[in-house]
Design a protein around this motif. Structure first.
Motif, mmCIF file in Angstrom:
data_model
loop_
_atom_site.group_PDB
_atom_site.id
_atom_site.type_symbol
_atom_site.label_atom_id
_atom_site.label_comp_id
_atom_site.label_asym_id
_atom_site.label_seq_id
_atom_site.Cartn_x
_atom_site.Cartn_y
_atom_site.Cartn_z
ATOM 1 N N MET A 1 0.832 -1.202 0.000
ATOM 2 C CA MET A 1 0.000 0.000 0.000
ATOM 3 C C MET A 1 0.873 1.261 0.000
ATOM 4 O O MET A 1 1.929 1.286 0.628
ATOM 5 N N GLN A 4 3.177 3.076 3.054
ATOM 6 C CA GLN A 4 3.645 2.166 4.090
ATOM 7 C C GLN A 4 5.141 1.960 3.972
ATOM 8 O O GLN A 4 5.695 1.922 2.878
ATOM 9 N N GLN A 5 5.778 1.825 5.118
ATOM 10 C CA GLN A 5 7.219 1.582 5.132
ATOM 11 C C GLN A 5 7.481 0.080 5.195
ATOM 12 O O GLN A 5 6.768 -0.656 5.864
ATOM 13 N N LYS A 6 8.536 -0.327 4.492
ATOM 14 C CA LYS A 6 8.817 -1.757 4.347
ATOM 15 C C LYS A 6 10.068 -2.144 5.139
ATOM 16 O O LYS A 6 11.107 -1.494 5.029
ATOM 17 N N ARG A 21 7.027 -9.834 13.250
ATOM 18 C CA ARG A 21 6.048 -9.544 12.200
ATOM 19 C C ARG A 21 4.715 -9.092 12.797
ATOM 20 O O ARG A 21 4.126 -8.103 12.354
ATOM 21 N N GLU A 25 3.485 -5.397 12.025
ATOM 22 C CA GLU A 25 2.325 -5.260 11.139
ATOM 23 C C GLU A 25 1.194 -4.526 11.839
ATOM 24 O O GLU A 25 0.404 -3.835 11.186
ATOM 25 N N ASP A 28 1.379 -1.062 11.004
ATOM 26 C CA ASP A 28 1.161 -0.773 9.584
ATOM 27 C C ASP A 28 2.433 -0.835 8.740
ATOM 28 O O ASP A 28 2.510 -0.230 7.668
ATOM 29 N N PHE A 29 3.455 -1.569 9.215
ATOM 30 C CA PHE A 29 4.643 -1.788 8.403
ATOM 31 C C PHE A 29 4.421 -2.988 7.479
ATOM 32 O O PHE A 29 3.724 -3.941 7.841
ATOM 33 N N ILE A 30 5.028 -2.937 6.310
ATOM 34 C CA ILE A 30 5.067 -4.093 5.414
ATOM 35 C C ILE A 30 6.296 -4.911 5.783
ATOM 36 O O ILE A 30 7.406 -4.381 5.858
ATOM 37 N N VAL A 32 8.891 -8.179 5.155
ATOM 38 C CA VAL A 32 9.459 -9.221 4.297
ATOM 39 C C VAL A 32 10.445 -10.004 5.154
ATOM 40 O O VAL A 32 11.185 -9.418 5.952
#
Length: 238
Positions: A1, A4-6, A21, A25, A28-30, A32
Motif C-alpha cells: 500500500m 507504508q514503510q517496508k 512480524r 504489522e 502498519d509496516f510491510i 518481508v
C-alpha cells in the motif's frame, strides 16, 4: 500500500520472526522475511527497504558479513539483533555498519519503538551558521559537512559514515561548543527517551573519531570528551 514503510527481517528463528512480524504489522509496516544471511543479502539488493532487522547469528552468512555486504551498496538503517551482549560483539556490529543493537531476550514493544526512532529523521535540525557557505553545508577549519548530499569531507577526502555516525556528527556540529551528555544524545540522535544503552553513544563516538582520524587528526580532535559530562564539537576559531 502507498505510504507504508517496508522492513526486512533477517532471522533464522521462526518464533522470533513471527513475533516481530505480528508487532510491526500492527503498526502498519510491510514485512518481508529472510531465514538466512544469503537470502537476506539477496532480498536487500533486489528491492528497497526502509529498515532492516538483522540477527547476528545466522546460518550461511552471519549478520556481520550480511551488514557489510549491504553497506557496500546502500545505507539502509540496520538494527542488529543478537543474543550476544558483550562489548566486543556490539562494537563489531557497529563497525560493520549497524545503526542500533538490541540484545535478546527483548521486549517486542521496545523493538517497535526503536524501529520508529531509527526511521524518524529530525525535520528541523538546527543549521550552524559558523562559516556556512550554503544553507545545508557546514564548513569548519578541518571538516566540511554537506547535509543535502549527506557528505563529509576532510582534506578534500570523503569520509564514509553509517547513517547514525553521520547524524551524530551533524547534530554535534550544528550545536558546536555545546556539551551534551549521553542521555541527551540518545534522545536527540537516537530519539530514545525511556530506554537505550548509554554505551551506544560511546561506541559511535569512538568509531567516528577513528574514521575522521584516518583522514585528519585535527578533524577527529574536534569531537571533545568533557569528562564527567559528555561530548561536544569544538570549533577552533584561530
Amino acid at each position: 500500500m502507498e505510504g507504508q514503510q517496508k522492513i526486512l527481517i533477517v532471522e533464522d528463528e521462526d518464533r522470533i520472526r513471527r513475533l516481530l512480524r505480528m508487532y510491526l504489522e500492527r503498526e502498519d509496516f510491510i514485512i518481508v522475511e529472510a531465514i538466512d544471511g544469503n537470502e537476506g543479502v539477496k532480498l536487500a539488493k533486489e528491492q528497497p527497504f526502509d529498515l532492516i532487522i538483522l540477527d547476528l547469528m545466522l546460518p550461511g552468512l552471519d549478520g556481520i558479513r550480511v551488514c557489510k555486504a549491504i553497506r557496500e551498496e546502500q545505507m539502509t538503517p540496520v538494527i542488529m539483533l543478537t543474543a550476544k551482549g558483550e562489548e566486543s560483539n556490539r562494537i563489531e556490529g557497529f563497525e560493520s555498519g549497524a545503526d542500533d543493537y538490541i540484545v535478546k531476550p527483548f521486549s517486542p514493544r521496545e523493538v517497535v519503538l526503536r524501529v520508529k526512532a531509527l526511521l524518524r529523521r529530525s525535520q528541523a535540525m538546527p543549521i550552524a551558521s559558523h562559516h556556512a557557505t550554503a544553507k545545508n553545508v557546514l564548513v569548519f577549519k578541518y571538516l566540511t559537512i554537506d547535509n543535502d548530499a549527506h557528505r563529509v569531507t576532510a582534506n578534500d577526502i570523503d569520509i564514509t559514515l553509517t547513517p547514525k555516525e553521520y547524524e551524530l556528527l551533524y547534530f554535534l556540529a550544528c550545536n558546536h561548543d555545546r556539551v551534551y551528555d549521553r542521555e541527551q544524545l540518545l534522545k536527540e540522535v537516537w530519539k530514545y527517551e525511556f530506554f537505550g544503552d548509554l554505551r551506544t553513544v560511546d561506541t559511535h563516538i569512538k568509531r567516528l573519531r577513528e574514521k575522521l582520524s584516518k583522514v585528519s587528526k585535527e578533524a577527529a580532535q574536534m569531537i571533545v570528551t568533557v569528562w564527567g559530562v559528555g561530548y561536544k564539537f569544538e570549533v577552533d576559531d584561530a
